[in-house]
Structure formats: structure tokens, C-alpha cells
Design an enzyme around this catalytic site. Structure first.
Site, PDB file in Angstrom:
ATOM      1  N   PHE A 149      48.400  41.285  36.082  1.00  0.00           N
ATOM      2  CA  PHE A 149      47.091  41.718  36.545  1.00  0.00           C
ATOM      3  C   PHE A 149      46.117  40.579  36.313  1.00  0.00           C
ATOM      4  CE2 PHE A 149      42.837  43.399  36.256  1.00  0.00           C
ATOM      5  CZ  PHE A 149      42.775  44.180  37.398  1.00  0.00           C
ATOM      6  N   ASP A 234      46.172  32.822  31.601  1.00  0.00           N
ATOM      7  CA  ASP A 234      45.079  33.759  31.850  1.00  0.00           C
ATOM      8  C   ASP A 234      44.801  34.495  30.543  1.00  0.00           C
ATOM      9  OD1 ASP A 234      43.434  35.873  32.474  1.00  0.00           O
ATOM     10  OD2 ASP A 234      44.476  36.414  34.321  1.00  0.00           O
ATOM     11  N   LYS A 263      35.384  38.047  30.420  1.00  0.00           N
ATOM     12  CA  LYS A 263      35.124  39.250  29.632  1.00  0.00           C
ATOM     13  C   LYS A 263      34.305  38.969  28.373  1.00  0.00           C
ATOM     14  CE  LYS A 263      38.922  41.979  31.552  1.00  0.00           C
ATOM     15  NZ  LYS A 263      38.065  42.691  32.523  1.00  0.00           N
TER      16      LYS A 263
END
Length: 407
Positions: A149, A234, A263
Site C-alpha cells: 500500500f 517507503d 504522515k
């Protein structure tokens, strides 16, 4: 034109009802309407308090409204919020330098959202492949992992194997090869002379906090080095203290060529993301070849610098590592008592619930009624990712609540 009804009662039910006719239905949130928050606690419009065990998918690693981050934002709001990159501003160099030093790499490309960071990393890898590696034009490939994801843009969903995220949004972007996660042999077999990069999550978050075998990340580093292609990690969810280290790759003392961050980099205040890379990789980008109006804006740079300052002390990483042991122990005690399996590193866990007791959504709703906020994924799994400011008493209370709900 549809207009949202005016609501003076401000009850949770009425506010949720008001959303339905005017808001896209691309989410199915739990039935709670949050209006205030501080630290690890949030409050709904009726004044009920909840322990936040999700932390905005790690965007709130430092809790809600951390004083140092709020102060940095307020100070910058009073001075300058946006210039665009058409001009220099006085906060960007400090932010980029601090972030590069924190990650052990050289140069920073600031963006806004996590998906933008991934897209930017893909562009950077392709440009490097053509200009440095010598891959023929338009032939570059990137190796990715199943269960990944990385975001929801059209290019990113092109290499997703999540049917819900992918179906109905074609045609898809070519140039990606998918191999099983945690399978070094398959990864090495997929790499060839056209490979620009291997793009993986050091720990797969959305998939249920899937942690690879010891040696996998080091193996990826070795394979990419041998093949003269880039290792892109990531770390948008796994990075910035979540797993007990600044970056999850540090558990294997691995240094990728490119790190993607987001984030928590915005402190739960503004969207901030970044591509951090070795100088010889980032240097392939020239003026006009990539950009973002808001990327690296003064407010984002001020908050991002304050986030890096918090991490520089090592306090949050150590706290996550210490309380990670408490989380692991508490979940171990629930095995066979409604929990069939779990995976945890630092203050991050994917917990598989016995399907006989309900779906992950059902358990999340039961926890909500008991004052604990979590999120389900993939049917029977719930994710736990509390702010790194949580205390041991708050953490053990949340685990005890999960035990009661399962019982």
C-alpha cells in the site's frame, strides 16, 4: 445544488446524517464525531472521551496538538505561510538540512502527501535509470511487493493487488513487476537491466503490519547494489519513531538510496512529505522537471523542523521501543482468548481476531463503545498504532479493554 442542512444540535448522529448527501462516500468511518483532542485522548461532540490507538495511521506519532509543534505552527502563522517555490524562503534550508541529517542521506525533495512522495520517488527512479544507469528510453521497470500500500493515485494503484482500491480505475500505468513480499529469491529473479528500483515498505502497514523475516531488508539492499538499481524504502507509516527506531530499516542497519516520508512529518498539523535521497540520485532532477506549489512551504517547513527536533533527542524512539515490549506482552496474553495471531514492532501491531467473535469492523465498533479507537483492515485484523506519547498505564488499559471486548 445540494446544500448541507444547518444543524444547531451538534449531536454525533445529526452531524453524521448531514454528511451523507454532500460528502463523497469513499470512507466508512466509525460512528464517532471528534471535536477536540489533546495528547492521546480525543473528545466527541457530546463530551465523551476516547483513547486514540490509531494516531491517524501514524500521522499523529507525537499525539494531538503536541505543544512544541503547535508553538512552531503558531509562530510561523504569524510570519509567513506560503511563497511557492518561485521564491526562496527562510525556513526551507533548515528543514531540508535537519531531515537529511536525521535520515543519514544528502538531499530532500519536499512534497505534501504520502502519495505525492511515492509518485515523486517513482519519477526520480526513472530519471536516474535513464540518465545514470543507461536504461533505454521508456523501458524502465520498478519491482514492487504483493500486498503493498503506497497510496491511491492512478499510477500507484496500477501496481496494487487490492481489488477494492484498483478495480474500476483503469487503464493502468505500466512499468511495474510484482513479487511476493519477504521473498528474496523472487525479487532477485525479477531484477534485470531495465530495473530502475525496488520499492517496498520495510513493514507493510495496510496489509496488517506484516514484518519481514530478519535479513530480508539487508538482502534487498545487497540485491539492488549488485544489480545497480535503487532501493526505495517507503517509510511513510513505519518511519519517524513508530517502530522504536527513527526508521524501520535501522532494525537491520540498512541505508536505502531513497527514503519516502510523510504522515508524522507534518506533526498532525499540516500535510508534509518528503523524498530523501543520495546526492547522486537526487541530482538528476533539474528546474522545471518536478514541483509542487505547496511543497516545502514555510508553515510545513517550520512544523517539519520541529518534528525533526523532537526525534533528534531519541526520546520518542526509546519510548516506543520500551512500550513495544509491553504491547507485545499484553497481546501475547490474549492469544487463544480471541486473538489468533499478531505482529508487532515498537508501538505498532496488527492483531488477527478469531472470526467466530466477529469481523475487525465489529471489534472496532465494540472498542469504540468502550472508549478506545482502533481501525480494522482485511476482514478480521485490527491495527494498533497509538501516539508515541502514550503512557504505560494508558497502553495496558487499552489492551485490557481489548481483552474484555473479546471475552
Amino acid at each position: 445544488m445540494t446544500t448541507a442542512p444547518t444543524d444547531t444540535r451538534r449531536s454525533s448522529a445529526s452531524l453524521i446524517e448531514a454528511e451523507a448527501p454532500v460528502l463523497a462516500h469513499n470512507y466508512h468511518p466509525l460512528p464517532v464525531v471528534i471535536s477536540r483532542a489533546e495528547g492521546v485522548w480525543v473528545e466527541d461532540v457530546e463530551g465523551r472521551r476516547y483513547l486514540d490507538m490509531l494516531a491517524g495511521y501514524s500521522a499523529l506519532n507525537f499525539g494531538h496538538r503536541h505543544p512544541a509543534l503547535i508553538e512552531a505552527a503558531h509562530r510561523q502563522l504569524d510570519a509567513l505561510t506560503l511563497t511557492s517555490r518561485a521564491f526562496h524562503h527562510d525556513r526551507l534550508g533548515q528543514f531540508a538540512g535537519a531531515l537529511a541529517e536525521l535520515t543519514g542521506l544528502d538531499m530532500v525533495l519536499p512534497m505534501n502527501t504520502g502519495a505525492e512522495a511515492v509518485e515523486s520517488g517513482i519519477k526520480l527512479a526513472r530519471k536516474w535509470a535513464y540518465e545514470v544507469k543507461g536504461v533505454p528510453a521508456d523501458q524502465a521497470t520498478i519491482v514492487v511487493a504483493s500486498g503493498n500500500f503506497h497510496g491511491r493515485t492512478t499510477t500507484i494503484i496500477s501496481f496494487s493487488d487490492d481489488d477494492e482500491a484498483r478495480t474500476g480505475f483503469g487503464p493502468y500505468t505500466p512499468g511495474f513487476r510484482t513479487v511476493p513480499y519477504n521473498d528474496l529469491a523472487a525479487l532477485e529473479a525479477a531484477i534485470d537491466d531495465t530495473t530502475a528500483a525496488v520499492l517496498i515498505e520495510p513493514i507493510q502497514g495496510e496489509a496488517g503490519v506484516i514484518i519481514p523475516d530478519d535479513g530480508y531488508l539487508a538482502g534487498v539492499r545487497a540485491a539492488t547494489s549488485r544489480a545497480n538499481c535503487l532501493f526505495i524504502a517507503d517509510e511513510i507509516q513505519s518511519g519517524l519513531g513508530r517502530t522504536g527506531t527513527t526508521l524501520a530499516v535501522e532494525h537491520e542497519q540498512v541505508v536505502p538510496d531513497v527514503i519516502l516520508l510523510g504522515k508524522a512529518l507534518g506533526g498532525g498539523i499540516v500535510p508534509v512529505s518528503a523524498v530523501v535521497a543520495r546526492r547522486e540520485v537526487m541530482s538528476v532532477l533539474g528546474p522545471g522537471q518536478h514541483g509542487s506549489t505547496f511543497g516545502g512551504n514555510p508553515l510545513a517547513a517550520a512544523v517539519g523542523t520541529a518534528v525533526v527536533d523532537l526525534l533528534t533527542t531519541g526520546e520518542f524512539q526509546s519510548h516506543a521501543a520500551d512500550l513495544g515490549k509491553v504491547l507485545h506482552s499484553g497481546l501475547t496474553d490474549l492469544l487463544g482468548k480471541g486473538v489468533t495471531a499478531f505482529r508487532a514492532r515498537g508501538l505498532w501491531a496488527g492483531v488477527d481476531i478469531d472470526p467466530a467473535l466477529g469481523t475487525g469492523r465489529t471489534i472496532s465498533e465494540r472498542l469504540l463503545s468502550e472508549g478506545v479507537l482502533v481501525k480494522d483492515t482485511h476482514g478480521s485484523t485490527i491495527r494498533l498504532a497509538p501516539p508515541l506519547t502514550i503512557t504505560e498505564n494508558e497502553l495496558t488499559s487499552a489492551i485490557a479493554t481489548l481483552g474484555r471486548v473479546l471475552a
